[in-house]
Write an enzyme that holds these catalytic residues in place. Structure first.
Site, PDB file in Angstrom:
ATOM      1  N   SER A   1      37.991  34.671  64.255  1.00 47.82           N
ATOM      2  CA  SER A   1      38.578  33.379  63.877  1.00 47.82           C
ATOM      3  C   SER A   1      38.492  33.144  62.364  1.00 47.82           C
ATOM      4  O   SER A   1      37.639  33.721  61.682  1.00 47.82           O
ATOM      5  CB  SER A   1      37.844  32.246  64.597  1.00 47.82           C
TER       6      SER A   1
HETATM    7  N1  SAM Z   1      33.921  34.617  68.467  1.00 46.08           N
HETATM    8  C1  SAM Z   1      34.641  35.792  68.024  1.00 46.08           C
HETATM    9  C2  SAM Z   1      34.210  36.252  66.673  1.00 46.08           C
HETATM   10  O1  SAM Z   1      33.325  35.637  66.056  1.00 46.08           O
HETATM   11  O2  SAM Z   1      34.724  37.287  66.229  1.00 46.08           O
HETATM   12  C3  SAM Z   1      36.144  35.613  68.091  1.00 46.08           C
HETATM   13  C4  SAM Z   1      36.614  35.489  69.486  1.00 46.08           C
HETATM   14  S1  SAM Z   1      38.281  36.009  69.780  1.00 46.08           S
HETATM   15  C5  SAM Z   1      39.188  34.701  69.074  1.00 46.08           C
HETATM   16  C6  SAM Z   1      38.303  35.719  71.546  1.00 46.08           C
HETATM   17  C7  SAM Z   1      37.537  36.756  72.342  1.00 46.08           C
HETATM   18  O3  SAM Z   1      37.406  36.271  73.682  1.00 46.08           O
HETATM   19  C8  SAM Z   1      38.231  38.113  72.438  1.00 46.08           C
HETATM   20  O4  SAM Z   1      37.375  39.121  71.977  1.00 46.08           O
HETATM   21  C9  SAM Z   1      38.532  38.254  73.935  1.00 46.08           C
HETATM   22  O5  SAM Z   1      38.483  39.578  74.398  1.00 46.08           O
HETATM   23  C10 SAM Z   1      37.445  37.391  74.539  1.00 46.08           C
HETATM   24  N2  SAM Z   1      37.685  36.904  75.916  1.00 46.08           N
HETATM   25  C11 SAM Z   1      38.841  36.467  76.482  1.00 46.08           C
HETATM   26  N3  SAM Z   1      38.603  36.094  77.761  1.00 46.08           N
HETATM   27  C12 SAM Z   1      37.275  36.292  77.998  1.00 46.08           C
HETATM   28  C13 SAM Z   1      36.421  36.089  79.121  1.00 46.08           C
HETATM   29  N4  SAM Z   1      36.846  35.591  80.280  1.00 46.08           N
HETATM   30  N5  SAM Z   1      35.111  36.408  78.995  1.00 46.08           N
HETATM   31  C14 SAM Z   1      34.626  36.915  77.834  1.00 46.08           C
HETATM   32  N6  SAM Z   1      35.382  37.131  76.748  1.00 46.08           N
HETATM   33  C15 SAM Z   1      36.692  36.821  76.821  1.00 46.08           C
END
Ligand code: SAM
Length: 228
Positions: A62
């Site tokens: 993000s």
């Molecule tokens: N917090 C992260 C960082 O600091 O880099 C950025 C997060 S990114 C915007 C969203 C993440 O959520 C992705 O890596 C995606 O694979 C994960 N994601 C999506 N659905 C999910 C789920 N049900 N459980 C765990 N992770 C999930």
């Protein structure tokens, strides 16, 4: 060219001037965690551009102001136990660990769940390099189910776009506790802040935002992803 350290100080100063950053704990954490260690090699030079950046597998780290705003809304305190859904690069988890486990007397811990195992490995390596691996447990699975084994949590943060707050996450939130999640459709969301106090969930909407979809039992299905 400015060093990473100088670039980090500059972007934090801009976020303070813009009013996004106010909490001294969050300011200190953003000044401390080296974001460049959470960015793929070929894009490190953009580490302090305040935009989301690709981290592989169609996912993003993000923008810095979004991490700032979400962390301010979550208001973590030293000693807190935190659950993050959506580890991605591990950067947000490191910022949280800096506050709950390293500031003051520390003692807190961050549990972070990622559904893509390769990204979980990427995050673990980044957290190790940055010195947070002892304070962050990265788990692979569907984060919409939460992680009952370590509940209740003082704080819960979701960093992917949810259609609504997954019920298990509210159940696993302690009382008192705070949960922050981007809630809306797959293209556009607003932050939803839930404060649990004396058995009541008090909800408040925050800023508008755009996140990659939360995919899982209480998120979007893989088939629904990007559907018109
Ligand atoms: N917090 C992260 C960082 O600091 O880099 C950025 C997060 S990114 C915007 C969203 C993440 O959520 C992705 O890596 C995606 O694979 C994960 N994601 C999506 N659905 C999910 C789920 N049900 N459980 C765990 N992770 C999930």
């Amino acid at each position: 060219m400015l060093s990473f350290h100088e670039q980090r100080s500059r972007v934090v100063e801009l976020l303070v001037d813009a009013g996004y950053l106010r909490n001294p704990r969050v300011i200190k954490a953003l000044l401390t965690v080296p974001r460049e260690l959470f960015i793929p090699e070929e894009m490190k030079k953009y580490a302090y551009h305040d935009t989301p950046l690709p981290i592989g597998w169609g996912q993003t780290i993000s923008a810095i102001h979004m991490v700032a705003i979400m962390t301010e809304e979550l208001d973590p305190e030293p000693g807190n136990k935190v659950l993050e859904v959506g580890t991605g690069s591990g950067y947000q988890a490191a910022v949280l660990a800096e506050i709950v486990a390293k500031q003051d007397t520390g003692g807190g811990h961050v549990y972070s769940i990622e559904r893509i195992s390769e990204l979980a490995s990427f995050a673990r390596k980044n957290l190790e390099k940055a010195g947070y691996s002892e304070h962050v447990t990265v788990l692979v699975g569907d984060g919409t189910l939460g992680y009952k084994e370590a509940a209740p949590y003082d704080r819960v943060i979701v960093t992917a776009a949810a259609p609504d707050i997954p019920p298990p996450l509210l159940e696993q939130l302690g009382d008192p506790g705070v949960l922050v999640a981007p809630v809306g459709d797959q293209y556009f969301q607003r932050l939803l802040i839930v404060e649990k106090r004396n058995g009541r969930n008090i909800k408040r909407w925050g800023i508008e935002c755009v996140f990659v979809p939360l995919i899982g039992k209480y998120g979007w299905s893989v088939e629904e992803r990007w559907k018109n």
